[in-house]
Scaffold this motif. Structure first.
Motif, PDB file in Angstrom:
ATOM      1  N   LEU A   1       0.822  -1.198   0.000  1.00 24.69           N
ATOM      2  CA  LEU A   1       0.000   0.000   0.000  1.00 24.69           C
ATOM      3  C   LEU A   1       0.856   1.248   0.000  1.00 24.69           C
ATOM      4  O   LEU A   1       1.955   1.263   0.521  1.00 24.69           O
ATOM      5  N   PRO A   2       0.337   2.342  -0.578  1.00 24.07           N
ATOM      6  CA  PRO A   2       1.060   3.593  -0.517  1.00 24.07           C
ATOM      7  C   PRO A   2       1.122   4.134   0.898  1.00 24.07           C
ATOM      8  O   PRO A   2       0.449   3.669   1.792  1.00 24.07           O
ATOM      9  N   GLU A   3       1.935   5.131   1.063  1.00 27.72           N
ATOM     10  CA  GLU A   3       2.226   5.667   2.383  1.00 27.72           C
ATOM     11  C   GLU A   3       0.985   6.144   3.107  1.00 27.72           C
ATOM     12  O   GLU A   3       0.823   5.920   4.279  1.00 27.72           O
ATOM     13  N   ALA A   4       0.145   6.860   2.492  1.00 27.06           N
ATOM     14  CA  ALA A   4      -1.146   7.244   3.006  1.00 27.06           C
ATOM     15  C   ALA A   4      -1.119   8.365   4.002  1.00 27.06           C
ATOM     16  O   ALA A   4      -0.255   8.455   4.828  1.00 27.06           O
ATOM     17  N   ALA A   5      -2.132   9.169   3.937  1.00 27.23           N
ATOM     18  CA  ALA A   5      -2.204  10.277   4.840  1.00 27.23           C
ATOM     19  C   ALA A   5      -3.601  10.797   4.916  1.00 27.23           C
ATOM     20  O   ALA A   5      -4.264  10.866   3.941  1.00 27.23           O
ATOM     21  N   ALA A   6      -4.021  11.196   6.062  1.00 29.04           N
ATOM     22  CA  ALA A   6      -5.260  11.929   6.174  1.00 29.04           C
ATOM     23  C   ALA A   6      -5.744  12.044   7.577  1.00 29.04           C
ATOM     24  O   ALA A   6      -6.896  12.262   7.811  1.00 29.04           O
ATOM     25  N   SER A   7      -4.901  11.907   8.533  1.00 33.34           N
ATOM     26  CA  SER A   7      -5.334  12.158   9.884  1.00 33.34           C
ATOM     27  C   SER A   7      -5.198  13.636  10.179  1.00 33.34           C
ATOM     28  O   SER A   7      -4.823  14.413   9.326  1.00 33.34           O
ATOM     29  N   GLU A   8      -5.503  14.019  11.401  1.00 32.76           N
ATOM     30  CA  GLU A   8      -5.402  15.419  11.758  1.00 32.76           C
ATOM     31  C   GLU A   8      -3.951  15.770  12.034  1.00 32.76           C
ATOM     32  O   GLU A   8      -3.180  14.983  12.548  1.00 32.76           O
ATOM     33  N   GLY A   9      -3.589  17.005  11.704  1.00 36.74           N
ATOM     34  CA  GLY A   9      -2.283  17.514  12.049  1.00 36.74           C
ATOM     35  C   GLY A   9      -1.163  16.605  11.609  1.00 36.74           C
ATOM     36  O   GLY A   9      -1.142  16.116  10.494  1.00 36.74           O
ATOM     37  N   PHE A  10      -0.213  16.364  12.514  1.00 41.83           N
ATOM     38  CA  PHE A  10       0.989  15.659  12.108  1.00 41.83           C
ATOM     39  C   PHE A  10       0.855  14.156  12.168  1.00 41.83           C
ATOM     40  O   PHE A  10       1.806  13.434  11.923  1.00 41.83           O
ATOM     41  N   ASN A  11      -0.316  13.635  12.460  1.00 42.39           N
ATOM     42  CA  ASN A  11      -0.552  12.207  12.305  1.00 42.39           C
ATOM     43  C   ASN A  11      -0.899  11.879  10.872  1.00 42.39           C
ATOM     44  O   ASN A  11      -1.375  10.799  10.586  1.00 42.39           O
ATOM     45  N   ALA A  12      -0.663  12.813   9.965  1.00 37.83           N
ATOM     46  CA  ALA A  12      -1.242  12.696   8.639  1.00 37.83           C
ATOM     47  C   ALA A  12      -0.546  11.731   7.722  1.00 37.83           C
ATOM     48  O   ALA A  12      -0.900  11.619   6.582  1.00 37.83           O
ATOM     49  N   SER A  13       0.430  11.025   8.151  1.00 38.93           N
ATOM     50  CA  SER A  13       1.031  10.038   7.264  1.00 38.93           C
ATOM     51  C   SER A  13       1.636   8.939   8.100  1.00 38.93           C
ATOM     52  O   SER A  13       2.644   9.125   8.741  1.00 38.93           O
ATOM     53  N   ILE A  14       0.991   7.779   8.100  1.00 31.74           N
ATOM     54  CA  ILE A  14       1.517   6.654   8.847  1.00 31.74           C
ATOM     55  C   ILE A  14       1.733   5.505   7.893  1.00 31.74           C
ATOM     56  O   ILE A  14       1.069   5.383   6.886  1.00 31.74           O
TER      57      ILE A  14
ATOM     58  N   THR B   1       0.159  15.217   0.561  1.00 33.78           N
ATOM     59  CA  THR B   1      -0.983  15.502   1.423  1.00 33.78           C
ATOM     60  C   THR B   1      -1.110  17.007   1.587  1.00 33.78           C
ATOM     61  O   THR B   1      -0.163  17.667   2.016  1.00 33.78           O
ATOM     62  N   ASP B   2      -2.265  17.548   1.228  1.00 34.19           N
ATOM     63  CA  ASP B   2      -2.533  18.979   1.369  1.00 34.19           C
ATOM     64  C   ASP B   2      -3.516  19.208   2.506  1.00 34.19           C
ATOM     65  O   ASP B   2      -4.552  18.533   2.592  1.00 34.19           O
ATOM     66  N   TYR B   3      -3.183  20.170   3.369  1.00 34.83           N
ATOM     67  CA  TYR B   3      -4.000  20.507   4.531  1.00 34.83           C
ATOM     68  C   TYR B   3      -4.685  21.841   4.265  1.00 34.83           C
ATOM     69  O   TYR B   3      -4.017  22.859   4.055  1.00 34.83           O
TER      70      TYR B   3
ATOM     71  N   THR C   1     -10.159  19.957   5.824  1.00 28.25           N
ATOM     72  CA  THR C   1     -10.063  19.218   4.567  1.00 28.25           C
ATOM     73  C   THR C   1      -8.637  18.724   4.403  1.00 28.25           C
ATOM     74  O   THR C   1      -7.690  19.513   4.506  1.00 28.25           O
ATOM     75  N   VAL C   2      -8.494  17.427   4.182  1.00 30.10           N
ATOM     76  CA  VAL C   2      -7.182  16.823   3.949  1.00 30.10           C
ATOM     77  C   VAL C   2      -7.273  16.047   2.644  1.00 30.10           C
ATOM     78  O   VAL C   2      -8.077  15.125   2.513  1.00 30.10           O
ATOM     79  N   ARG C   3      -6.441  16.446   1.688  1.00 29.67           N
ATOM     80  CA  ARG C   3      -6.477  15.858   0.349  1.00 29.67           C
ATOM     81  C   ARG C   3      -5.173  15.099   0.110  1.00 29.67           C
ATOM     82  O   ARG C   3      -4.085  15.664   0.209  1.00 29.67           O
ATOM     83  N   VAL C   4      -5.283  13.804  -0.207  1.00 28.40           N
ATOM     84  CA  VAL C   4      -4.108  12.964  -0.431  1.00 28.40           C
ATOM     85  C   VAL C   4      -4.050  12.592  -1.906  1.00 28.40           C
ATOM     86  O   VAL C   4      -5.008  12.034  -2.444  1.00 28.40           O
ATOM     87  N   SER C   5      -2.926  12.908  -2.561  1.00 26.23           N
ATOM     88  CA  SER C   5      -2.820  12.748  -4.009  1.00 26.23           C
ATOM     89  C   SER C   5      -1.581  11.938  -4.367  1.00 26.23           C
ATOM     90  O   SER C   5      -0.566  11.978  -3.664  1.00 26.23           O
ATOM     91  N   TYR C   6      -1.676  11.231  -5.501  1.00 28.00           N
ATOM     92  CA  TYR C   6      -0.620  10.335  -5.962  1.00 28.00           C
ATOM     93  C   TYR C   6      -0.432  10.492  -7.464  1.00 28.00           C
ATOM     94  O   TYR C   6      -1.266  11.078  -8.152  1.00 28.00           O
ATOM     95  N   LEU C   7       0.656   9.935  -7.982  1.00 29.49           N
ATOM     96  CA  LEU C   7       0.821   9.899  -9.430  1.00 29.49           C
ATOM     97  C   LEU C   7      -0.351   9.166 -10.070  1.00 29.49           C
ATOM     98  O   LEU C   7      -0.853   9.567 -11.113  1.00 29.49           O
TER      99      LEU C   7
END
Length: 417
Positions: free
Chosen positions: A37-50, A363-365, A379-385
């Motif tokens: 799976l890709p890295e992923a992101a979308a939590s609040e603040g700095f939890n945004a990529s686990i 990831t855009d905040y 709004t948290v937007r996660v984008s990939y190639l």
């Protein structure tokens, strides 16, 4: 609820809302069910990529990442590459040329291995050329890639455009030019970010948080037919999340096929779906504890072994300072973009190494709002190639801090007899 939906739902919990559509990829791309799976992101603040990995309902040991030629048909140039890198590498090539998969491939299910199109042979020769350049000049590191020359076009532009190098004095630099403005330190940027969120004291006052949100995620249509396709952010799921310091967590996901729950009570992690209920393993618990942390914004420097302020760049219509950081856990490079004026985190990009270069996840905040004195990106937007298959947008509908939440809420449900 189908097992496929359950698997997606559990992934969604871990990623907090970024999905890898294994079945969909098989229908419309070269994807494999063994892809990481890709890295992923979308939590609040700095939890945004686990970090993330696919979870079936029953815990399974991760299968070894075999060489791609042992898994796929007709691999010629990319032999020895881990199979997990195949799809990211294909999309690095596709986006570098600004084309779809069918530019080189027979884009029907399970026919990507065919050599019917001349462009595929050309691509193989170009791959060999790029690899040889990197071997001869950069010790094999993927410094040069398809995008180095193509920049979104099928044919590289070899002739400079008129005016491309136009200066008032083309011989030497203008001695009156102003020197670049001094950059702030990492500590200054982090402290400004914490203050922009509301300050350390305000963040530490948060003991519980309830969040209700919607998740726009990819939708598979016409499955099992030649017209199978993914609609970017075409399906909406809802989530309710309960957090309680220091590490209690409960997520309730409502999907079109039913409800998925996951929780952690400080000692036991669990997952429940219509298929049953099980305990989490140690890796899953480590992930959920990171996701439960209400104070992750205060611990930014703990994540990285190196951080430096590199330059200023624009993010949409905002000017930002760019921090380049190396993660302690896995050595991956990240770029953090802090708003020049407000100090808020605007963007975060994580780079995953492949044989053909770096695969970015962005990831855009957006839409920061105050909730009891602490700002949160609504709004948290996660984008990939390959954004069609991975891209997600999370929109918060409601946030309530310091609401009463009994510890028993995070306990595993009593098993039904």
């Amino acid at each position: 609820m189908t097992k496929r939906r359950i698997s997606y739902g559990i992934c969604a919990v871990w990623l907090l809302f970024t999905f890898w559509f294994l079945v969909a990829n098989r229908a419309v791309t070269e994807a494999s069910s063994t892809m990481t799976l890709p890295e992923a992101a979308a939590s609040e603040g700095f939890n945004a990529s686990i970090e993330s990995s696919p979870f079936a309902f029953a815990p399974q040991e991760s299968s070894p990442d075999k060489p791609v030629e042992q898994v796929r048909k007709n691999i010629q140039v990319l032999k020895g590459m881990p199979d997990s890198q195949l799809l990211p590498v294909m999309h690095i090539m596709r986006t570098s040329l600004g084309v779809r998969c069918d530019y080189c491939h027979v884009a029907e299910n399970n026919k990507y291995w065919m050599d019917d199109k001349p462009a595929k042979q050309t691509a193989r020769r170009m791959l060999q050329m790029v690899m040889e350049i990197n071997r001869a000049n950069f010790g094999g590191r993927p410094v040069v890639s398809c995008n180095t020359c193509h920049r979104g076009q099928t044919e590289p532009v070899s002739i400079p455009a008129i005016g491309q190098g136009a200066f008032a004095n083309t011989t030497r630099d203008d001695s009156s030019a102003k020197p670049p403005a001094e950059l702030p330190s990492v500590d200054q940027l982090i402290e400004k970010y914490i203050q922009a969120l509301g300050g350390r004291a305000a963040i530490e006052r948060i003991k519980t948080r309830y969040t209700k949100l919607s998740l726009q995620r990819p939708k598979l249509v016409n499955s099992g037919t030649p017209r199978a396709a993914i609609i970017n952010r075409g399906e909406t799921w809802t989530m309710e999340i309960y957090r309680k310091a220091p590490d209690r967590y409960l997520a309730v996901i409502t999907s079109p096929d039913g409800v998925i729950q996951q929780g952690f009570n400080g000692a036991t992690g669990w997952i429940k779906t219509s298929e049953g209920q099980r305990e989490m393993n140690a890796v899953e618990i480590a992930r959920i504890k990171r996701e439960a942390d209400l104070y992750s914004d205060l611990k930014i420097k703990e994540r990285y072994s190196k951080m430096n302020v590199a330059r200023r760049e624009r993010v949409n219509d905002r000017e930002a300072f760019v921090v380049v950081a190396q993660r302690s856990a896995d050595g991956k490079t990240e770029k953090l973009y802090f708003d020049l004026q407000s100090g808020l985190l605007l963007r975060r990009t994580v780079f995953t190494q492949t044989v053909l270069g770096l695969d970015p996840e962005q990831t855009d905040y957006e839409d920061y709002r105050s909730a009891d004195g602490v700002k949160i990106p609504f709004t948290v937007r996660v984008s990939y190639l390959d954004d069609n298959h991975y891209g997600t947008t999370r929109n918060i509908a409601e946030v309530r801090n310091n609401v009463p939440v009994d510890d028993t809420k995070f306990n595993p449900p009593t098993a039904q007899r």
